[in-house]
Every structure is written in C-alpha cells, then in structure tokens.
Design a protein around this motif. Structure first.
Motif, PDB file in Angstrom:
ATOM      1  N   GLU A   6       0.835  -1.198   0.000  1.00  0.00           N
ATOM      2  CA  GLU A   6       0.000   0.000   0.000  1.00  0.00           C
ATOM      3  C   GLU A   6       0.872   1.251   0.000  1.00  0.00           C
ATOM      4  OE1 GLU A   6      -2.689  -2.370   3.210  1.00  0.00           O
ATOM      5  OE2 GLU A   6      -0.576  -1.820   3.303  1.00  0.00           O
ATOM      6  N   SER A   7       0.306   2.313  -0.523  1.00  0.00           N
ATOM      7  CA  SER A   7       0.971   3.613  -0.476  1.00  0.00           C
ATOM      8  C   SER A   7      -0.082   4.708  -0.571  1.00  0.00           C
ATOM      9  CB  SER A   7       1.982   3.761  -1.613  1.00  0.00           C
ATOM     10  OG  SER A   7       1.338   3.658  -2.867  1.00  0.00           O
ATOM     11  N   GLY A   8       0.321   5.931  -0.193  1.00  0.00           N
ATOM     12  CA  GLY A   8      -0.562   7.071  -0.374  1.00  0.00           C
ATOM     13  C   GLY A   8      -1.172   7.648   0.876  1.00  0.00           C
ATOM     14  N   GLY A   9      -0.931   7.049   2.030  1.00  0.00           N
ATOM     15  CA  GLY A   9      -1.489   7.608   3.248  1.00  0.00           C
ATOM     16  C   GLY A   9      -0.792   8.891   3.635  1.00  0.00           C
ATOM     17  N   GLY A  10      -1.334   9.569   4.649  1.00  0.00           N
ATOM     18  CA  GLY A  10      -0.715  10.802   5.109  1.00  0.00           C
ATOM     19  C   GLY A  10      -1.636  11.612   5.974  1.00  0.00           C
ATOM     20  N   LEU A  11      -1.240  12.868   6.195  1.00  0.00           N
ATOM     21  CA  LEU A  11      -1.994  13.810   7.035  1.00  0.00           C
ATOM     22  C   LEU A  11      -2.615  14.873   6.136  1.00  0.00           C
ATOM     23  CD1 LEU A  11      -2.762  15.129   9.760  1.00  0.00           C
ATOM     24  CD2 LEU A  11      -0.517  16.248   9.699  1.00  0.00           C
ATOM     25  N   ARG A  19      -5.243   9.739  -2.157  1.00  0.00           N
ATOM     26  CA  ARG A  19      -5.433   8.578  -3.021  1.00  0.00           C
ATOM     27  C   ARG A  19      -4.515   7.462  -2.540  1.00  0.00           C
ATOM     28  NH1 ARG A  19      -3.482   7.285  -9.101  1.00  0.00           N
ATOM     29  NH2 ARG A  19      -5.332   6.180  -9.878  1.00  0.00           N
ATOM     30  N   LEU A  20      -5.125   6.363  -2.156  1.00  0.00           N
ATOM     31  CA  LEU A  20      -4.373   5.199  -1.735  1.00  0.00           C
ATOM     32  C   LEU A  20      -4.199   4.248  -2.908  1.00  0.00           C
ATOM     33  CD1 LEU A  20      -6.080   4.387   1.695  1.00  0.00           C
ATOM     34  CD2 LEU A  20      -4.220   5.991   1.199  1.00  0.00           C
ATOM     35  N   SER A  21      -3.067   3.572  -2.932  1.00  0.00           N
ATOM     36  CA  SER A  21      -2.803   2.571  -3.961  1.00  0.00           C
ATOM     37  C   SER A  21      -2.405   1.266  -3.297  1.00  0.00           C
ATOM     38  CB  SER A  21      -1.667   3.027  -4.891  1.00  0.00           C
ATOM     39  OG  SER A  21      -1.980   4.225  -5.545  1.00  0.00           O
ATOM     40  N   CYS A  22      -2.708   0.171  -3.969  1.00  0.00           N
ATOM     41  CA  CYS A  22      -2.327  -1.145  -3.459  1.00  0.00           C
ATOM     42  C   CYS A  22      -1.969  -2.018  -4.649  1.00  0.00           C
ATOM     43  CB  CYS A  22      -3.468  -1.769  -2.669  1.00  0.00           C
ATOM     44  SG  CYS A  22      -3.157  -3.482  -2.171  1.00  0.00           S
ATOM     45  N   ARG A  68     -18.182   9.852  -1.336  1.00  0.00           N
ATOM     46  CA  ARG A  68     -16.925  10.541  -1.046  1.00  0.00           C
ATOM     47  C   ARG A  68     -15.705   9.743  -1.516  1.00  0.00           C
ATOM     48  NH1 ARG A  68     -15.377  11.347   4.045  1.00  0.00           N
ATOM     49  NH2 ARG A  68     -16.469   9.515   4.891  1.00  0.00           N
ATOM     50  N   PHE A  69     -15.791   8.430  -1.412  1.00  0.00           N
ATOM     51  CA  PHE A  69     -14.674   7.560  -1.797  1.00  0.00           C
ATOM     52  C   PHE A  69     -15.018   6.833  -3.092  1.00  0.00           C
ATOM     53  CE2 PHE A  69     -12.839   6.615   2.716  1.00  0.00           C
ATOM     54  CZ  PHE A  69     -12.798   7.969   2.978  1.00  0.00           C
ATOM     55  N   THR A  70     -13.983   6.581  -3.893  1.00  0.00           N
ATOM     56  CA  THR A  70     -14.152   5.821  -5.129  1.00  0.00           C
ATOM     57  C   THR A  70     -13.046   4.791  -5.233  1.00  0.00           C
ATOM     58  OG1 THR A  70     -15.120   7.739  -6.256  1.00  0.00           O
ATOM     59  CG2 THR A  70     -14.320   5.942  -7.633  1.00  0.00           C
ATOM     60  N   ILE A  71     -13.448   3.547  -5.428  1.00  0.00           N
ATOM     61  CA  ILE A  71     -12.478   2.479  -5.622  1.00  0.00           C
ATOM     62  C   ILE A  71     -12.406   2.154  -7.107  1.00  0.00           C
ATOM     63  CG2 ILE A  71     -14.161   0.619  -5.251  1.00  0.00           C
ATOM     64  CD1 ILE A  71     -11.888  -0.951  -3.850  1.00  0.00           C
ATOM     65  N   SER A  72     -11.193   1.912  -7.575  1.00  0.00           N
ATOM     66  CA  SER A  72     -11.002   1.554  -8.976  1.00  0.00           C
ATOM     67  C   SER A  72      -9.821   0.601  -9.064  1.00  0.00           C
ATOM     68  CB  SER A  72     -10.757   2.802  -9.823  1.00  0.00           C
ATOM     69  OG  SER A  72      -9.593   3.483  -9.390  1.00  0.00           O
ATOM     70  N   GLY A  73      -9.693  -0.040 -10.223  1.00  0.00           N
ATOM     71  CA  GLY A  73      -8.627  -1.013 -10.348  1.00  0.00           C
ATOM     72  C   GLY A  73      -7.997  -1.019 -11.722  1.00  0.00           C
ATOM     73  N   TYR A  81      -7.047   1.173  -6.373  1.00  0.00           N
ATOM     74  CA  TYR A  81      -6.900   2.530  -5.841  1.00  0.00           C
ATOM     75  C   TYR A  81      -8.122   2.897  -5.009  1.00  0.00           C
ATOM     76  CZ  TYR A  81      -3.657   2.521  -9.782  1.00  0.00           C
ATOM     77  OH  TYR A  81      -2.667   2.190 -10.674  1.00  0.00           O
ATOM     78  N   LEU A  82      -7.905   3.783  -4.064  1.00  0.00           N
ATOM     79  CA  LEU A  82      -9.014   4.335  -3.292  1.00  0.00           C
ATOM     80  C   LEU A  82      -8.850   5.848  -3.272  1.00  0.00           C
ATOM     81  CD1 LEU A  82     -11.525   3.587  -1.600  1.00  0.00           C
ATOM     82  CD2 LEU A  82     -10.068   3.823   0.431  1.00  0.00           C
ATOM     83  N   GLN A  83      -9.692   6.514  -4.045  1.00  0.00           N
ATOM     84  CA  GLN A  83      -9.697   7.974  -4.055  1.00  0.00           C
ATOM     85  C   GLN A  83     -10.627   8.448  -2.949  1.00  0.00           C
ATOM     86  OE1 GLN A  83      -7.949  10.229  -6.017  1.00  0.00           O
ATOM     87  NE2 GLN A  83      -8.825  11.745  -4.623  1.00  0.00           N
ATOM     88  N   MET A  84     -10.075   9.212  -2.027  1.00  0.00           N
ATOM     89  CA  MET A  84     -10.843   9.662  -0.873  1.00  0.00           C
ATOM     90  C   MET A  84     -10.971  11.181  -0.917  1.00  0.00           C
ATOM     91  SD  MET A  84      -9.215   7.190   2.069  1.00  0.00           S
ATOM     92  CE  MET A  84      -7.614   7.999   2.013  1.00  0.00           C
TER      93      MET A  84
END
Length: 128
Positions: A6-11, A19-22, A68-73, A81-84
């Motif tokens: 996973e990547s993309g987390g933060g403050l 946007r999170l990626s996996c 609010r969130f969108t998941i895509s692949g 991906y998770l667009q938040m």
C-alpha cells in the motif's frame, strides 16, 4: 507468495483528499476481489470499499463513505486505488488493502474472512 503493498497515506485537513494505492504481486492471475478496510484507534477493523476483478468490475462501499470515496482497479497491474475526497476527522484510521485469489464469487464482500491476503496498512490522519 502474495504481497500487497500500500501507499498514499498521510496527514490532510478536513475536506481534503488522498489517493491510496495497493499493488498485488506473487500470482500470475488476477484476484477475484480486492478491497479496503480500516481500523481506527480503539475500534474494530471495518469494511470501506471493494471491487470485483471481473470485466464488470462491480464496486461496493460502506454507507459512511458513499459519495466521497471511489475504488477503482487496473487489472493489468493487479493494482487497486481508493480515491478519498471530502475527508472527515472520523476517517482517521489505518487503511488496509485486502485481496483474495480463490475461485468463485465472494458471497459477502464486506466480510473480512473472504479476503486471504492483507497489506501492512497505511495511516490516514484527517485533522479538524
């Protein structure tokens, strides 16, 4: 051996976006489903969103994140991906990517037991 990275987390401040990626590796075929779960401090891990890795690519969301969130692949890359957007302080949690490579349809995409493989988690913190 399957690995989910996973990547993309933060403050981010409230109202912001992340946007999170996996990326899944270790298999020559696509998982039947990939999803995101989250665990806030002192709470149990909960379902966030998932996507069936079929041509239709059906998606599912927890009520708390719908709109609010969108998941895509990306099937070619075995990446999800998770667009938040419009993030809220209550979205603060460790977000985990999950995947399952079994054959057949997943009967309950919100059930953590349907996912065999998990990532290490990425922290998302939304400040008020």
């Amino acid at each position: 051996q399957v690995q989910l990275v996973e990547s993309g987390g933060g403050l981010v401040p409230a109202g912001g976006s992340l946007r999170l990626s996996c990326a899944a590796s270790g298999r020559t075929f696509s998982p039947r489903i990939m999803g995101w779960f989250r665990q806030a401090p002192g709470k149990e891990r909960e379902f966030v969103a998932s996507i069936r890795r079929t041509a239709r690519g059906s998606t599912y969301y927890a009520d708390s994140v719908k709109g609010r969130f969108t998941i895509s692949g990306d099937n070619a890359k075995n990446t999800v991906y998770l667009q938040m957007n419009s993030l809220k302080p209550e979205d603060t949690a460790v977000y985990y990517c999950a995947a399952d490579f079994s054959v057949g349809l997943v009967p309950d995409v919100t059930d953590q037991n349907e996912y065999e493989h998990w990532g290490q988690g990425t922290q998302v913190t939304v400040s008020s």
